[in-house]
Every structure is written in C-alpha cells, then in structure tokens.
Design an enzyme around this catalytic site. Structure first.
Site, PDB file in Angstrom:
ATOM      1  N   CYS A 199       0.836  -1.204   0.000  1.00  0.00           N
ATOM      2  CA  CYS A 199       0.000   0.000   0.000  1.00  0.00           C
ATOM      3  C   CYS A 199       0.868   1.251   0.000  1.00  0.00           C
ATOM      4  CB  CYS A 199      -0.922  -0.009   1.215  1.00  0.00           C
ATOM      5  SG  CYS A 199      -2.068   1.378   1.283  1.00  0.00           S
ATOM      6  N   CYS A 234      -5.948  -3.549   7.193  1.00  0.00           N
ATOM      7  CA  CYS A 234      -7.142  -2.729   7.402  1.00  0.00           C
ATOM      8  C   CYS A 234      -8.351  -3.216   6.615  1.00  0.00           C
ATOM      9  CB  CYS A 234      -6.834  -1.279   7.037  1.00  0.00           C
ATOM     10  SG  CYS A 234      -6.388  -1.049   5.295  1.00  0.00           S
TER      11      CYS A 234
END
Length: 409
Positions: free
Chosen positions: A114, A210
């Site tokens: 990410c 997440c």
C-alpha cells in the site's frame, strides 16, 4: 538559507503541504500541527475499500466512518479536504497481490504494498499536481537531511516504529515526504489531539491489515483464490501423514496453534508444499534459519551496488515488524541479495519483508530491504525437508489411504 520546521526554504506560510488524512489520531495531529505553524495545508483522504462490515469495524481505516472523521477534523482546522476514490487501484495493487501471495504459500505484508503504490506513488503524484512542496503523513518514522538527500531513521517511540513498513520508499519519495511524528511519543500525540479538540482523540488505532473484516483474511483469499482452500494432508517431516487440512491458506511457516493434529509432540509448520497441498510439520528447532535470499530489494545505503564489498556489510535486520533487529551480514553478488544471520532467526516465511538498518539502536538509519524468496536452515533440517518432499509418491499413497478413512469437514 532559512529552512522551516520541515526543512523547506522560507517561512511556513510559503509552503503548501498535502497531509494524507486517514481519519485516525496520528494524521489528524499532523494536519493540526502544520496548520498551527502556518503552513498552507490541504487534507486528502483515500477511499480504499468498502467491504460491508469492515466499513464500520473498530480498527479499520480509509473507509466509511474514517472518511467522515477526517472531514470533521478538516472542518475543525478550517483546511480544504478532498476524498479520492482509489478502490479499484487499491484492489489491483494491494488486495489481489495479497491473495495471490497467500495462495502461493507466502506470508505477505500488504501495508508495504500500500505504501509502495497507493500512498507513496499515486497520492504523492496528486500532491505534486496540487503544487505542494511536500506530502506529510502520520507514520512513526524520522527523516532528516543526509548529504544531498534525506534519509529514514527509526522513531523516538520504538513501540510505534513503522520503519519496517516503509523500507520500499524510494529516494525520490523520501526527499518529498515528511513525517512530523517521528520525534513524538504516541501518548503525547493523543494529548495533542485532545488539546486540538478533535473528535478522534480517543479513537482506536487502525489494524495492520485494514481491509480484512474481523481479521479473517482467509475469507478474502477464499473468494479471490479458491484454489488456496483445496484440502490436503498434514505430514510430519519423518513422512508420516498425521491428519488433514481444509486449505494451505490457513497456515503459515512458524505456526503452532490451530494446526489441527494432536500427537503429544509440540509441532510447528515448517514448510508449505503448495503444489501438492501438503502442510509439513516438525519440531521447533527445524525453524532455525541461517540464511535468506531476497527479491525486489530497495537499497538505500551509501555503498554503490557495483562496488559492494565482496565480504558483504554487517548490519541489523528485521524479519517481522514486532521483532527487534538482529545482527547479520548482507551480501550482493551477481545481482542477488542474501542475508547471513550472525545468530539464527526463527520462523522466517517466504513473502515476509527483511529490512536493513545501520545498527540496532532506537534511532538507527533504514538502509532498505527486500522480500524473502527462500531460506537456508541447518544442514540436517534441509536434508529432512528434501527427503520428505522427494518422497512425494510414497506420501501421496499414504495420504490417499488416509483420506479413505477420514471424511473432510
């Protein structure tokens, strides 16, 4: 030349800073600190996913309520705030590779992907398009001038050290990024959030993965890579079939809990035979790792690769974010990076990151890192693993007989 608190020329009001606002405490305080100092602050929140229950899950980030929290903080500060839809990009760059890696028996670290792609490539490009002088984030890591460039260092708060997840940051990105929380303890950051009147002051910290609802990563992998849940057998390193499993996705090298067999012996996952859907287990000492081989290495050290010392460089390395650095020697020969541990490590799985530091002190400099392709263990362990893997025909016959006696659940 006068430099402001972000090491940019001129007064703060002459510097435009984009802040990556996740809706959490840390990035909110970054925006508040920079606004208070007089910088021209723009907040940007990325909508990365919207997976039903994950949207409102405690510990999630970059979805649903988090976007509203970021917007509320921006309104409190009186700064512009934009929400960018990066769901498709996040799926392609992070979620899909995460699932593919697990399906291949690896243990991936999606936060690194990410940062590599969505945050420090795409968002950084957007910040440049807005004529920003820097992109600031709430990561706990330090950056400061080092020669003609900037370098990364472990933060003051070692319990919040996020350097492991940022090793892949390129030199060009490091020069543009700023990390205002690197010299602050987390407790003080929360106090600041309260002092600034932010609604997120007592908000839970986001979790590492997440986008995984309730931490059940196997659900996402099952949906995207159904082959990862093909049933198979659990085999002892001595060749004995001990039991069955419902998919290698439920296992990782070094795992002890939840293996699914009871023998009276403390057993650990020591190898995943993905091609044949076999989980190889053995005693803990078989996890002792002496050498690693790496791919996709990002080298941030001062030594030129074409002039790398023949006997390597001694440094400290981390193979898990929660483990302290251990001394090792990094080698680079014929385009291949390898790491020799001065003291053996345990439970190193393919896909994990190995991050380099110039020492094991709290403020050590980050020298880069790479991803583990494979490892070398003790000679006896290597011999036993080769024996059980080469004995596929015999093991398969035993496994077939075992399957006729046990029904899969």
């Amino acid at each position: 030349m006068f430099l402001n608190s972000l090491d940019l020329p001129g007064q703060p009001e002459n510097s435009r800073i984009v802040v990556a606002m996740s809706g959490g405490v840390d990035s909110s305080v970054v925006a508040g600190l920079l606004k208070k100092e007089g910088y021209d602050v723009i907040g940007i929140t990325l909508q990365l996913y919207d997976h039903g229950a994950a949207t409102h899950r405690v510990g999630a980030c970059c979805a649903g309520q988090d976007i509203e929290d970021a917007r509320c903080v921006a309104e409190t500060l009186g700064i512009p705030h934009y929400v960018l839809d990066y769901e498709e990009r996040f799926r392609e760059a992070v979620i899909d590779p995460f699932a593919a890696s697990y399906a291949h028996g690896e243990t991936p670290v999606p936060c690194i992907a990410c940062n590599q792609t969505v945050k420090f490539a795409d968002l950084l490009a957007t910040a440049r398009e807005l004529d920003a002088d820097a992109l600031a984030t709430g990561h706990y890591i330090r950056s400061r001038s080092h020669g003609a460039h900037r370098a990364l260092f472990r933060p003051l708060d070692s319990d919040r050290d996020q350097s492991y997840f940022l090793f892949a940051t390129t030199q060009e990105q490091i020069d543009y990024l700023r990390f205002p929380l690197g010299d602050l303890p987390k407790a003080r950051v929360r106090e600041m959030a309260t002092e600034m009147g932010f609604v997120v002051a007592n908000k839970h910290d986001s979790q590492d993965i997440c986008f995984v609802p309730q931490g059940k990563y196997s659900d996402i992998i099952t949906k995207l890579r159904p082959e990862a849940v093909n049933p198979g057998v659990i085999v002892h390193v001595d060749g004995q079939v001990l039991g069955k499993h419902s998919g290698i996705v439920h296992y990782t090298v070094g795992q002890r809990r939840g293996i699914g067999v009871a023998t009276g012996e403390a057993l650990y996952v020591v190898y995943l035979d993905v091609e044949n859907a076999r989980v190889i287990v053995g005693p803990r000492e078989m996890l002792e790792t002496h050498k690693l081989f790496l791919r996709d290495v990002n080298w941030l050290g001062d030594e030129r690769l074409d002039n790398f010392p023949p006997d390597g460089i001694e440094m400290a390395v981390k193979v898990r974010s929660t483990r302290p650095p251990h001394l090792a020697r990094l080698h680079y020969q014929e385009g291949v990076f390898s790491v020799d541990f001065l003291e053996c490590e345990n439970s190193v799985a393919p896909g994990q990151a190995c991050v380099f530091y110039d020492g094991n002190s709290d403020g050590a400099r980050v020298l880069g890192g790479g991803f583990v392709t494979h490892s070398e263990r003790a000679a006896e362990t290597e011999m036993m693993l080769k024996r059980v893997l080469c004995n596929l025909e015999t093991t398969s016959a035993v496994a077939s007989e075992f399957k006729t006696k046990v029904s899969y659940t």
